[in-house]
Write an enzyme that holds these catalytic residues in place. Sequence first.
Site, short mmCIF file in Angstrom:
data_model
loop_
_atom_site.label_atom_id
_atom_site.label_comp_id
_atom_site.label_asym_id
_atom_site.label_seq_id
_atom_site.Cartn_x
_atom_site.Cartn_y
_atom_site.Cartn_z
N ALA A 66 0.77 -1.18 -0.08
CA ALA A 66 -0.09 -0.13 -0.07
C ALA A 66 0.84 1.27 0.06
O ALA A 66 1.98 1.17 0.44
CB ALA A 66 -0.88 -0.01 1.21
N GLY A 112 0.54 -4.98 0.79
CA GLY A 112 -0.79 -5.13 -0.08
C GLY A 112 -0.26 -5.62 -1.45
O GLY A 112 -1.32 -6.26 -2.10
N GLU A 115 -0.79 -9.31 -0.68
CA GLU A 115 -2.25 -9.58 -0.19
C GLU A 115 -2.93 -9.63 -1.44
O GLU A 115 -3.85 -10.37 -1.68
CB GLU A 115 -2.78 -8.26 0.67
CG GLU A 115 -2.13 -8.57 2.02
CD GLU A 115 -2.47 -7.32 2.85
OE1 GLU A 115 -2.02 -6.28 2.68
OE2 GLU A 115 -2.98 -7.57 4.04
N GLU A 135 4.39 -5.43 7.53
CA GLU A 135 3.49 -4.00 8.11
C GLU A 135 3.94 -3.91 9.58
O GLU A 135 3.95 -2.76 9.84
CB GLU A 135 2.34 -4.40 8.19
CG GLU A 135 1.53 -4.28 6.78
CD GLU A 135 1.57 -5.48 5.96
OE1 GLU A 135 2.39 -6.30 6.10
OE2 GLU A 135 0.96 -5.31 4.90
N1 COA Z 1 4.63 3.10 -0.44
C1 COA Z 1 5.14 4.32 -1.09
N2 COA Z 1 6.29 4.37 -1.71
C2 COA Z 1 6.95 3.18 -1.89
C3 COA Z 1 6.36 2.15 -1.35
C4 COA Z 1 5.33 2.08 -0.61
N3 COA Z 1 4.94 0.74 -0.21
N4 COA Z 1 7.54 1.19 -1.67
C5 COA Z 1 8.31 1.72 -2.30
N5 COA Z 1 8.00 3.15 -2.78
C6 COA Z 1 8.82 4.09 -3.43
C7 COA Z 1 9.92 4.74 -2.63
O1 COA Z 1 9.60 5.70 -1.57
C8 COA Z 1 10.76 5.38 -3.58
O2 COA Z 1 10.05 6.41 -4.06
P1 COA Z 1 11.06 7.87 -4.39
O3 COA Z 1 12.20 7.52 -5.68
O4 COA Z 1 10.29 8.83 -4.54
O5 COA Z 1 11.79 7.94 -2.96
C9 COA Z 1 10.70 4.30 -4.64
O6 COA Z 1 9.58 3.48 -4.70
C10 COA Z 1 11.57 3.30 -4.93
O7 COA Z 1 11.92 2.53 -4.08
P2 COA Z 1 13.33 2.35 -3.02
O8 COA Z 1 12.90 2.14 -1.55
O9 COA Z 1 14.30 3.53 -3.32
O10 COA Z 1 13.73 1.13 -3.71
P3 COA Z 1 14.75 -0.01 -3.15
O11 COA Z 1 15.09 -1.15 -4.21
O12 COA Z 1 15.81 0.70 -2.28
O13 COA Z 1 14.15 -0.96 -1.95
C11 COA Z 1 11.99 -1.96 -1.37
C12 COA Z 1 12.84 -1.69 -2.51
C13 COA Z 1 10.80 -2.87 -1.83
C14 COA Z 1 12.79 -2.85 -0.39
C15 COA Z 1 11.54 -0.58 -0.67
O14 COA Z 1 11.13 0.19 -1.31
C16 COA Z 1 10.37 -0.92 0.93
O15 COA Z 1 10.97 -1.27 1.64
N6 COA Z 1 9.18 -0.54 0.43
C17 COA Z 1 8.22 -0.50 1.28
C18 COA Z 1 7.69 -1.96 1.48
C19 COA Z 1 6.54 -2.01 2.43
O16 COA Z 1 6.97 -1.92 3.62
N7 COA Z 1 5.27 -2.26 2.11
C20 COA Z 1 4.33 -2.55 2.71
C21 COA Z 1 3.49 -1.21 2.91
S1 COA Z 1 2.32 -1.45 4.21
#
Ligand code: COA
Length: 260
Positions: A66, A112, A115, A135
Amino acid sequence: MPYNNILTTTQNGVTTITINRPSKLNALNKETIQELHDAFNNANDSVDTKVIIITGSGEKAFVAGADISEFANFSIENGGKLAAKGQDLLFDFVENLSTPVIAAVNGFALGGGLELAMASHFRIASTNAKMGLPEVSLGVIPGYGGTQRLPQLIGKGRAMEMVMTAGMINADQALSYGLVNHVVEQEDLIPFSEKIASKIQRNSSVAIGKAIKAINANYKDGINGFDTEIAEFGACFGTEDFKEGTAAFLEKRKANFPGK
Ligand code: COA
């Protein structure tokens, strides 16, 4: 129909819905959830769509969860509403569609994203896929059905560990858990998913819709799945697809199902 966050194509009976926010790793914001609802609804209603494939654009992510930026300031009430609305519009909606939905998991499927893959009828992953429910690392719990569907699919102990650690599993581990049915190279993911879709399409869409309903009944509170099966089995006998399927078998020819 023009969408801002998703792409849809339909050919050979398959509608592919691609979540298209690669710069945000296809994170599900409010607008994307609404667009997905509309696209799934249209595909389910269309006689041209026998199978739906849901995937993410780019090579990195299916859906990274999400959109965290949208709910960071939410109150208790807003949080509850977010989960309820999302489940209603997308996650429960997808699970209960009568058209088969295959999740082609092409990279990160987190929160999500996992999910959504779990709400789909089954999952195929590419070798680079990584799946998890992170989460609790954010101080929240899965809210789009993850606490219910993950244990249904992989068992309570494994689900507890995945949720508590907030860790990710790779595609092979997901395969061994039964979370995904197949693992293929990324470039083969859509062709392989389409191949399975073409096998599904040979069969009666009407019967498949009833089978989905009967299987899902096992997971619904207060509903006896055996009773649902009896009712849906009986209802098949009133369908044109049943007449055609049995006639084709007895006449030793390929069935041409009129349904959907
Ligand atoms: N919501 C909003 N933005 C998200 C996102 C999310 N769930 N997951 C990734 N993004 C965005 C990042 O903020 C970043 O945006 P920016 O370039 O404007 O800063 C972009 O997507 C790229 O992500 P980034 O984190 O730079 O990539 P990465 O390769 O370093 O890491 C992940 C990849 C998937 C490990 C990391 O993005 C992450 O942990 N995301 C969140 C996962 C999460 O907790 N999801 C559950 C939500 S309830």
